[in-house]
Scaffold this active site. Structure first.
Site, mmCIF file in Angstrom:
data_model
loop_
_atom_site.group_PDB
_atom_site.id
_atom_site.type_symbol
_atom_site.label_atom_id
_atom_site.label_comp_id
_atom_site.label_asym_id
_atom_site.label_seq_id
_atom_site.Cartn_x
_atom_site.Cartn_y
_atom_site.Cartn_z
ATOM 1 C CB THR A 56 -0.926 0.022 1.227
ATOM 2 O OG1 THR A 56 -1.712 -1.170 1.201
ATOM 3 C CG2 THR A 56 -1.845 1.234 1.195
ATOM 4 C CE LYS A 69 -5.180 -1.539 1.978
ATOM 5 N NZ LYS A 69 -4.114 -2.466 2.084
ATOM 6 C CE LYS A 71 2.122 1.548 4.854
ATOM 7 N NZ LYS A 71 1.603 0.745 3.754
HETATM 8 P P1 NA7 Z 1 5.280 -6.586 7.273
HETATM 9 O O1 NA7 Z 1 4.926 -7.889 7.889
HETATM 10 O O2 NA7 Z 1 5.725 -5.453 8.156
HETATM 11 O O3 NA7 Z 1 6.450 -6.883 6.199
HETATM 12 C C1 NA7 Z 1 7.092 -5.819 5.534
HETATM 13 C C2 NA7 Z 1 7.959 -6.374 4.427
HETATM 14 O O4 NA7 Z 1 8.626 -5.263 3.774
HETATM 15 C C3 NA7 Z 1 9.078 -7.302 4.927
HETATM 16 O O5 NA7 Z 1 9.286 -8.294 3.958
HETATM 17 C C4 NA7 Z 1 10.258 -6.343 5.007
HETATM 18 O O6 NA7 Z 1 11.507 -6.994 4.967
HETATM 19 C C5 NA7 Z 1 10.030 -5.511 3.777
HETATM 20 N N1 NA7 Z 1 10.769 -4.241 3.790
HETATM 21 C C6 NA7 Z 1 10.590 -3.194 4.610
HETATM 22 N N2 NA7 Z 1 11.458 -2.192 4.316
HETATM 23 C C7 NA7 Z 1 12.197 -2.631 3.262
HETATM 24 C C8 NA7 Z 1 13.240 -2.061 2.487
HETATM 25 N N3 NA7 Z 1 13.706 -0.826 2.732
HETATM 26 N N4 NA7 Z 1 13.772 -2.800 1.492
HETATM 27 C C9 NA7 Z 1 13.297 -4.048 1.236
HETATM 28 N N5 NA7 Z 1 12.309 -4.653 1.935
HETATM 29 C C10 NA7 Z 1 11.762 -3.936 2.937
HETATM 30 O O7 NA7 Z 1 4.124 -6.005 6.362
HETATM 31 P P2 NA7 Z 1 2.853 -6.768 5.716
HETATM 32 O O8 NA7 Z 1 3.331 -7.984 5.026
HETATM 33 O O9 NA7 Z 1 1.787 -6.872 6.731
HETATM 34 O O10 NA7 Z 1 2.374 -5.668 4.663
HETATM 35 C C11 NA7 Z 1 3.074 -5.433 3.459
HETATM 36 C C12 NA7 Z 1 2.348 -4.360 2.651
HETATM 37 O O11 NA7 Z 1 0.989 -4.744 2.375
HETATM 38 C C13 NA7 Z 1 2.242 -3.014 3.335
HETATM 39 O O12 NA7 Z 1 2.345 -1.967 2.392
HETATM 40 C C14 NA7 Z 1 0.843 -3.046 3.962
HETATM 41 O O13 NA7 Z 1 0.363 -1.741 4.221
HETATM 42 C C15 NA7 Z 1 0.057 -3.837 2.978
HETATM 43 P P3 NA7 Z 1 12.198 -7.563 6.334
HETATM 44 O O14 NA7 Z 1 11.629 -8.928 6.527
HETATM 45 O O15 NA7 Z 1 11.826 -6.595 7.444
HETATM 46 O O16 NA7 Z 1 13.650 -7.544 6.057
#
Ligand code: NA7
Length: 292
Positions: free
Chosen positions: A97, A172, A240
């Protein structure tokens, strides 16, 4: 030929989606910033890509589902980013999102390289992701959606094409603002009722039979009444989304006074939280405020 699927982002939502693609028989390559989160998917048959570019290069359809706009920018355009790896004719679907502006920018970058793009944020929470029953809000072209439908059907149940790129993210953000306001309204009303000596379950009983009934009552309120706030939809992500909705409103000159007021409350709850609670933890704020 079987469509190869790439998945970047194995958080609460991404990982169960990956499991469902494996179950449906799609060859799956994954990448996550924290590699250990991929262990069980790899054990179940997924391939690990060294970086977003490598996952993109091996995928007919690439999904991204990461936290927020900076995370999407990082995986799309950072070092070894996905967009430079995608092949002409492939499809990039972002289910994070984020803002409609970012979706349109990604779509333009893809178009320059002969890649189709859909913004396709989801709703349904971890339950929907696990059961393969997510609802997708989609911006992009019908022909692209038709092409990727078999892949989407392995993880979702309802698909709404809402307009050109950006439309999925717009709807959304609007929807999540409504959810945030509903939980906020219920929490205030619950505090009013219990603070006036009537049990919260009495309020729920009446709401369920009235025009004020909603999905929020079924999904969130039972846990609120029990004082349970384990994250299904984390507060930090709802916070957010509210911020992004308010930014979009400002950009378009649309007043959102109730949303802005609720955002202040959610901000206080987020700042005070010692844990990583669900967004329904906003109910704790009003309970505390009235029992103080
Ligand atoms: P989560 O469980 O907080 O997971 C967030 C994911 O995003 C996780 O895989 C993180 O990797 C990844 N992440 C966060 N910052 C980065 C950066 N800078 N680079 C690469 N990857 C990153 O969120 P949800 O699965 O509940 O939700 C995901 C989206 O769907 C979000 O926009 C919601 O609002 C709807 P990590 O494992 O921390 O290394």
């Amino acid at each position: 030929m079987t469509t190869s699927v790439g998945l970047i982002g194995l958080g609460l939502m991404g990982k169960p989606m990956g499991r469902n693609w494996l179950k449906a028989g799609f060859p799956l390559t994954v990448w996550n910033r924290t590699k250990s989160r991929a262990d069980d998917l790899i054990a179940a048959g997924a391939k690990w890509g060294a970086n977003p570019r490598e996952v993109a290069a091996g995928s007919d359809v690439l999904f991204t589902i990461v936290s927020d706009p900076p995370a999407v920018e990082e995986v799309f355009w950072g070092a070894n980013g996905a967009i430079e790896g995608l092949r002409r004719g492939s499809v990039l679907i972002d289910s994070s999102t984020v803002t409609p502006g970012l979706a349109r920018r990604a779509a333009a970058a893809c178009a320059e390289r002969g890649i189709e793009f859909l913004d396709a944020p989801v709703t349904g929470g971890t339950w929907g992701a696990e059961s393969g029953e997510l609802l997708f809000m989609i911006g992009g072209k019908q022909e692209t959606l038709t092409r990727v439908m078999p892949v989407l059907q392995a993880v979702g149940k309802k698909f709404f094409l809402l307009g050109p790129n950006g439309a999925g993210q717009t709807v959304k953000l609007a929807m999540n603002m409504i959810l945030a306001l509903q939980v906020e309204a219920f929490s205030e009303a619950l505090a009013l009722v219990t603070g006036s000596g009537v049990g919260g379950e009495k309020l729920v009983e009446v709401l369920q039979s009235s025009m004020a009934r909603s999905g929020v009552l079924d999904v969130k309120i039972p846990a609120i009444l029990k004082g349970e706030f384990k994250a299904s939809f984390p507060l930090k992500l709802m916070h957010k989304d509210m911020r992004l909705a308010l930014e979009l409103a400002k950009e378009n000159g649309v007043p959102m006074p109730a949303g802005a007021a609720a955002y202040q409350t959610y901000s206080s709850v987020k700042d005070a939280a010692q844990d990583d609670p669900d967004f329904s933890a906003v109910a704790r704020f009003w309970k505390k405020a009235t029992s103080a």
